[in-house]
Design a protein around this motif. Structure first.
Motif, PDB file in Angstrom:
ATOM      1  N   SER A  86      -7.237  30.003  86.519  1.00 51.34           N
ATOM      2  CA  SER A  86      -6.534  30.994  85.675  1.00 51.34           C
ATOM      3  C   SER A  86      -6.126  30.401  84.331  1.00 51.34           C
ATOM      4  O   SER A  86      -6.232  31.061  83.295  1.00 51.34           O
ATOM      5  CB  SER A  86      -5.312  31.558  86.407  1.00 51.34           C
ATOM      6  N   LYS A  89      -9.286  29.851  82.155  1.00 49.50           N
ATOM      7  CA  LYS A  89      -9.751  31.157  81.667  1.00 49.50           C
ATOM      8  C   LYS A  89      -8.882  31.618  80.488  1.00 49.50           C
ATOM      9  O   LYS A  89      -9.404  32.039  79.439  1.00 49.50           O
ATOM     10  CB  LYS A  89      -9.697  32.178  82.807  1.00 49.50           C
ATOM     11  N   ALA A  90      -7.566  31.516  80.654  1.00 48.15           N
ATOM     12  CA  ALA A  90      -6.648  31.935  79.587  1.00 48.15           C
ATOM     13  C   ALA A  90      -6.855  31.104  78.315  1.00 48.15           C
ATOM     14  O   ALA A  90      -6.827  31.635  77.204  1.00 48.15           O
ATOM     15  CB  ALA A  90      -5.200  31.817  80.067  1.00 48.15           C
ATOM     16  N   LEU A  92      -9.667  29.562  77.353  1.00 49.59           N
ATOM     17  CA  LEU A  92     -10.934  29.959  76.732  1.00 49.59           C
ATOM     18  C   LEU A  92     -10.785  31.292  76.007  1.00 49.59           C
ATOM     19  O   LEU A  92     -11.281  31.467  74.892  1.00 49.59           O
ATOM     20  CB  LEU A  92     -12.048  30.045  77.789  1.00 49.59           C
ATOM     21  N   LEU A  93     -10.077  32.235  76.645  1.00 49.18           N
ATOM     22  CA  LEU A  93      -9.848  33.547  76.022  1.00 49.18           C
ATOM     23  C   LEU A  93      -9.026  33.408  74.742  1.00 49.18           C
ATOM     24  O   LEU A  93      -9.155  34.209  73.818  1.00 49.18           O
ATOM     25  CB  LEU A  93      -9.172  34.511  77.000  1.00 49.18           C
ATOM     26  N   ALA A  94      -8.193  32.353  74.693  1.00 51.71           N
ATOM     27  CA  ALA A  94      -7.393  32.096  73.486  1.00 51.71           C
ATOM     28  C   ALA A  94      -8.207  31.352  72.416  1.00 51.71           C
ATOM     29  O   ALA A  94      -7.685  30.995  71.364  1.00 51.71           O
ATOM     30  CB  ALA A  94      -6.143  31.298  73.853  1.00 51.71           C
ATOM     31  N   GLY A  95      -9.478  31.090  72.722  1.00 49.30           N
ATOM     32  CA  GLY A  95     -10.356  30.458  71.739  1.00 49.30           C
ATOM     33  C   GLY A  95     -10.246  28.945  71.663  1.00 49.30           C
ATOM     34  O   GLY A  95     -10.532  28.344  70.628  1.00 49.30           O
ATOM     35  N   LEU A 117     -17.974  32.245  80.588  1.00 46.77           N
ATOM     36  CA  LEU A 117     -16.983  32.583  79.553  1.00 46.77           C
ATOM     37  C   LEU A 117     -17.027  31.574  78.397  1.00 46.77           C
ATOM     38  O   LEU A 117     -16.971  31.958  77.229  1.00 46.77           O
ATOM     39  CB  LEU A 117     -15.580  32.642  80.185  1.00 46.77           C
ATOM     40  N   GLU A 120     -19.940  32.391  76.209  1.00 49.52           N
ATOM     41  CA  GLU A 120     -19.649  33.591  75.413  1.00 49.52           C
ATOM     42  C   GLU A 120     -18.752  33.254  74.229  1.00 49.52           C
ATOM     43  O   GLU A 120     -18.953  33.727  73.118  1.00 49.52           O
ATOM     44  CB  GLU A 120     -18.919  34.646  76.270  1.00 49.52           C
ATOM     45  N   LYS A 121     -17.734  32.442  74.496  1.00 50.87           N
ATOM     46  CA  LYS A 121     -16.755  32.104  73.455  1.00 50.87           C
ATOM     47  C   LYS A 121     -17.236  30.959  72.557  1.00 50.87           C
ATOM     48  O   LYS A 121     -16.542  30.565  71.621  1.00 50.87           O
ATOM     49  CB  LYS A 121     -15.424  31.700  74.114  1.00 50.87           C
TER      50      LYS A 121
END
Length: 360
Positions: A86, A89-90, A92-95, A117, A120-121
């Motif tokens: 988790s 993931k967070a 990576l989503l934050a760049g 992910l 993608e990023k």
């Protein structure tokens, strides 16, 4: 020396327990170009120690303080195993670029999701498989690369400890996803075998809980089959008199190595890679391995000097990979394969049979 400016990579470290304190912060600080900008710590004693050791670093109490900081380039996750997926993931989503402590995740499907992910990023994702930088493992690798044993038939690696009592107040002794010795020490032994031999054809395992009152597995034997070669990986908590750490047998000879890489005990004793840089990671002569083999028609039987171990190498590689100077040594796919082998090992132990290796 190159005259171009060092690019600075700002690092946010999540967790300042034993892992963050001993295995991450000292080595991040030892790489030119890596700046330990923030540490997320929660326990009062961890906060106090982080402030004392890293006065320039901001100590924060939430993960958001790191994820939402545009200055942070790389997030290092040194938290409890069940949180790895988790948090990664967070991040990576934050760049952010992400380095996760081992074990990568609890399941191989979680590992696959993170790999997808990260692509993608367009961010780098790696795993802290620091034991590739152990002195004895580096020596084993050299012995095999130099073909000193002929055709290897059997490889055996142990990670044994003696701790009869359960540790108090640690998630490691709780029945949580990703807890137990197979995820903890098995992740190292499996990764090392994959580095040397690649993916196996079959997996067999015997996983047990040996200590009274233990809620998690505290013993395993995992056997990876590669045609004629067998890799035996073992760890236990009830081994008071330890045998060899590595035993390799080939058609021409054997290599036997006792004792563990000295870095962990040095770190626990308060030494850090910068303070004693001249001798950092060097094994004392009594720990050198014994090679008994045939070299160009001569029988050789004696000690060979261990390579120097240094976990700084992992962080140096992470830095170089982020700035585009070299490939990552620890690829997330390799770490995913390690988790996959852990899953197959658990299945093998439950079903009491050898399982063919497959990724799905």
């Amino acid at each position: 020396m190159s005259n171009h400016m060092e690019v600075t990579i700002n690092v946010g470290l999540l967790g300042f327990g034993m892992s963050g304190r001993l295995f991450h912060a000292p080595f991040i600080s030892n790489v030119a170009g890596l700046n330990l900008q923030k540490i997320k710590a929660s326990r009062p004693e961890s906060i106090a120690l982080a402030r004392q050791r890293y006065p320039e670093t901001m100590i924060v109490e939430t993960v958001e303080a790191i994820f939402e900081d545009e200055m942070i380039d790389l997030v290092v996750i040194a938290t409890a195993n069940p949180t790895h997926y988790s948090l990664a993931k967070a991040a990576l989503l934050a760049g952010k670029h992400v380095l996760v402590d081992k074990p990568f995740t609890v399941s191989s499907s979680e590992a696959d999701a993170l790999i997808t992910l990260a692509k993608e990023k367009q961010k780098v994702l790696s795993v802290y498989q620091n034991r590739r930088w152990d002195s004895d493992f580096k020596t084993v690798k050299k012995v095999l690369e130099a073909n000193l044993l002929g055709k290897l038939i059997e490889y055996e690696a142990h990670f044994d400890r003696f701790r009869g009592e359960l540790k108090k107040d640690t998630w490691k002794e709780e029945n949580l996803p990703g807890a137990g010795i197979l995820y903890d020490l098995g992740a190292h032994l499996i990764d090392q075998a994959l580095v040397l031999f690649g993916e196996p054809q079959q997996v067999y395992a015997d996983i047990k809980t040996q200590r009274t009152g233990s809620q998690v597995p505290d013993y395993f034997e995992v056997v990876l089959f590669y045609g004629n070669l067998k890799a035996i990986l073992k760890a236990g908590m009830l081994v008071r008199e330890t045998g060899p750490h590595f035993m390799l047998h080939g058609t021409k000879g054997s290599f036997i190595k006792y004792g563990m890489d000295v870095q962990e005990s040095d770190l626990k004793a308060g030494s850090f890679p910068t303070a004693v840089a001249t001798n950092w990671g060097r094994e004392p002569e009594e720990l050198w391995g014994t090679l008994n083999t045939e070299l160009n028609g001569l029988h050789f039987n004696g000690k060979i000097e261990s390579e120097t171990g240094d976990y700084t190498g992992l962080y140096q590689n992470v830095y170089n990979a982020i700035v585009g100077r070299e490939e990552f040594e620890v690829k997330p796919e390799q770490a995913r394969n390690t988790i996959r082998i852990i899953e197959l090992a658990m299945q093998s132990s439950r079903e009491k049979r050898t399982i063919p290796y497959s990724l799905s």
